[in-house]
Design an enzyme around this catalytic site. Structure first.
Site, short mmCIF file in Angstrom:
data_model
loop_
_atom_site.label_atom_id
_atom_site.label_comp_id
_atom_site.label_asym_id
_atom_site.label_seq_id
_atom_site.Cartn_x
_atom_site.Cartn_y
_atom_site.Cartn_z
CB SER A 23 -0.95 -0.04 1.20
OG SER A 23 -1.99 0.89 1.06
CG HIS A 81 -5.25 -3.08 0.82
ND1 HIS A 81 -4.43 -3.12 -0.29
CD2 HIS A 81 -4.92 -1.94 1.48
CE1 HIS A 81 -3.65 -2.07 -0.30
NE2 HIS A 81 -3.92 -1.34 0.77
#
Length: 543
Positions: free
Chosen positions: A229, A360
């Site tokens: 990320s 994620h």
């Protein structure tokens, strides 16, 4: 030119002896700045940035220098890379300062300390160390933020994990006029350099300390970097801007990471440039002027991918979250892979977005094998790199729609005074390996088409077709007919327009590669699912 592909380790009995049972190694405070010229090999290149760059909706040509000429030899990449570096600092990241006046610290089996002094200011930070089983010294992967990295696989592959908290050098949730952290303690809270470059600077200073140590704990030869990320953005930046990093592994990096900025600006659901700029001071302050006009950027992220070349690069992306812009990520990866190809290192880049789990920053089984292979190849100097492009069918970008340049065949020699290739009438995008299959059409015809498999895996393969002009005249336009094996389907094709994706298909030239000089050639490539059986019935025709 120094091509820092990776630095193989030589294993022997003596190399496994660890002094003082992995005792801490403290650096001499009087040692002065470490000699780390390898951090950036373009220090002797003269770069004069233009006052402005023309607007370009396509991805800029990574092979065209600021003076308008194209590079023709591998030796020219060093200074072309230096141009891209400075353009990127000037328009995207902000400046990465040069070597500080002093870097000192210590390395132990559990901790690394870093003390930096520059321009009369000082700051310190640290990182924890997690060693694998066995005897060292060990290569190491610097993990930014601890989020999403498969540290178990990293350690089981034989590498140590250095857990680095990027917020120690550049904090989030601060205003751009009051940035905080060790980087800004030295270079000022109002520095125009963004967090991604500040984090990259922190990674470089950790490497300085490792290189100054005696190498009894962490090897001074064999360093990787990863993160997921926002930390994937940081890992990607660190790998691009420090050439001592042998293996760069960004995970789900999103806008500001691998995805092409021009692409995410048009990709439905991807994080907009203005949002990424305002969410946190990740980008340099200068990027604000490009958030609504990315076509004005003098560089794009495919060139930052190219900055990593020819070193190891494993890009891991999540196609299930639109915000991450995986389609634009595939475009940038394919574009950057052209730099790897030109340098003869196309096996050193792997891209993988074909995953099932959409969570994620999850640890994914699909990435275990390429992660192990990459660590073994680039940090341990054993085995082979994965060298695969596994692009998810729902997030497959079309490179041919984003470029109007071709990939040159770079010589191993210094450039001559001969004119550089003209991408409009002298394509030189030839395969780096000899085709595995002979042309299947009549070599006495106007053009021929030959095929080679670049990479293959259990559920698909990457292929390349070379189109050659057999005449004494320039070829104006071409098309190739071929038949895919049963069960195969093309998920991505570049440098050509295809009429279908399975069975009998026709691939025609795009605007920039339809003109082939006498005895010249061009290529198109594709990724297909199914078995790796080569296409059959290749025939080439020209109007």
């Amino acid at each position: 030119m120094r091509f820092h592909r990776y630095r193989p380790r030589l294993w022997g009995a003596a190399a496994f002896v660890v002094a003082a049972s992995l005792a801490a190694t403290t650096l001499n405070p009087q040692a002065g700045p470490p000699a780390n010229a390898a951090e950036y090999d373009g220090v002797d290149c003269v770069v004069s940035l233009p006052g402005s760059s023309p607007t370009n909706s396509m991805l800029p040509d990574p092979f065209t220098k600021l003076d308008g000429t194209r590079i023709s030899a591998k030796s020219e990449w060093e200074c072309r890379r230096a141009e891209i570096k400075e353009l990127a600092e000037d328009s995207i990241y902000g400046e990465k300062p040069g070597m500080p006046d002093s870097v000192t610290g210590s390395v132990s089996s559990s901790n690394i300390t870093v003390n930096v002094s520059d321009q009369g200011r000082s700051a310190s930070f640290s990182a924890s160390v997690d060693l694998p089983s066995g005897s060292g010294p060990f290569p190491a992967v610097i993990v930014l933020g601890g989020l999403g990295a498969d540290t178990d696989t990293i350690k089981s592959s034989g590498a140590a994990v250095i857990n680095f908290d990027p917020y120690e050098v550049g904090q989030e949730d601060t205003s751009r006029s009051n940035k905080q952290g060790a980087f800004y303690d030295i270079y000022g809270s109002s520095s125009s350099t963004g967090l991604l470059m500040a984090w990259s600077w922190g990674v470089s200073r950790i490497i300085d300390v490792i290189e100054q140590s005696n190498g009894s704990v962490i090897s001074t030869d064999g360093t990787g970097v990863t993160g997921c990320s926002r930390f994937g953005k940081g890992a990607f930046t660190a790998g691009a801007f420090d050439q001592r990093i042998d293996l760069t592994m960004p995970i789900e990096s999103g806008t500001g990471g691998v995805p092409a900025l021009r692409g995410v600006a048009q990709e439905d659901g991807a994080q907009p440039l203005s949002n990424a700029y305002s969410e946190q001071p990740w980008f340099g302050d200068v990027f604000n002027s490009y958030t609504s006009n990315p076509a004005a950027l003098p560089v794009d992220m495919h060139e930052i991918v190219g900055m990593v070349a020819p070193r190891g690069l494993l890009i891991m992306e999540n196609p299930h979250i639109d915000w991450l812009g995986a389609t634009s990520g595939s475009v940038a990866a394919l574009g950057g892979a052209e730099v790897y190809k030109a340098l003869g290192a196309q096996e050193n880049i792997t891209y993988w977005s074909d995953v099932q789990d959409g969570s994620h920053c999850a640890t994914r089984s699909e990435w275990t094998a390429p992660l192990q292979q990459s660590i073994q190849k680039f940090l341990l100097g054993t085995g082979s790199a994965p060298g695969e492009f596994r692009i998810a069918s729902g997030a497959s970008g079309n490179l041919s729609a984003w470029r109007n340049w071709q990939t040159p065949t770079l010589s191993d020699d210094e450039p001559t005074d001969e004119p550089t290739d003209d991408p409009t009438d002298d394509p030189t995008d030839e395969p780096t390996d000899e085709p595995t299959d002979e042309p299947t059409d009549d070599p006495s015809g106007v053009c021929t088409a030959s095929y080679q498999t670049i990479n293959s895996w259990s559920s698909g393969y990457q292929g390349e077709v070379t189109v050659s002009n057999n005449t004494a005249s320039t070829l104006n336009g071409w098309s190739v007919d071929m038949t895919l094996a049963s069960g195969q389907s093309i998920s991505n094709l570049w440098n050509g327009d295809n009429s279908g994706t399975s069975g009998a298909i026709t691939v025609s030239n795009v605007a920039w590669n339809g003109s082939i000089a006498p005895d010249g050639s061009t290529t198109f490539g594709f990724v297909a699912s199914g078995s790796s059986t080569a296409p059959s019935g290749l025939t080439c025709t020209s109007p």
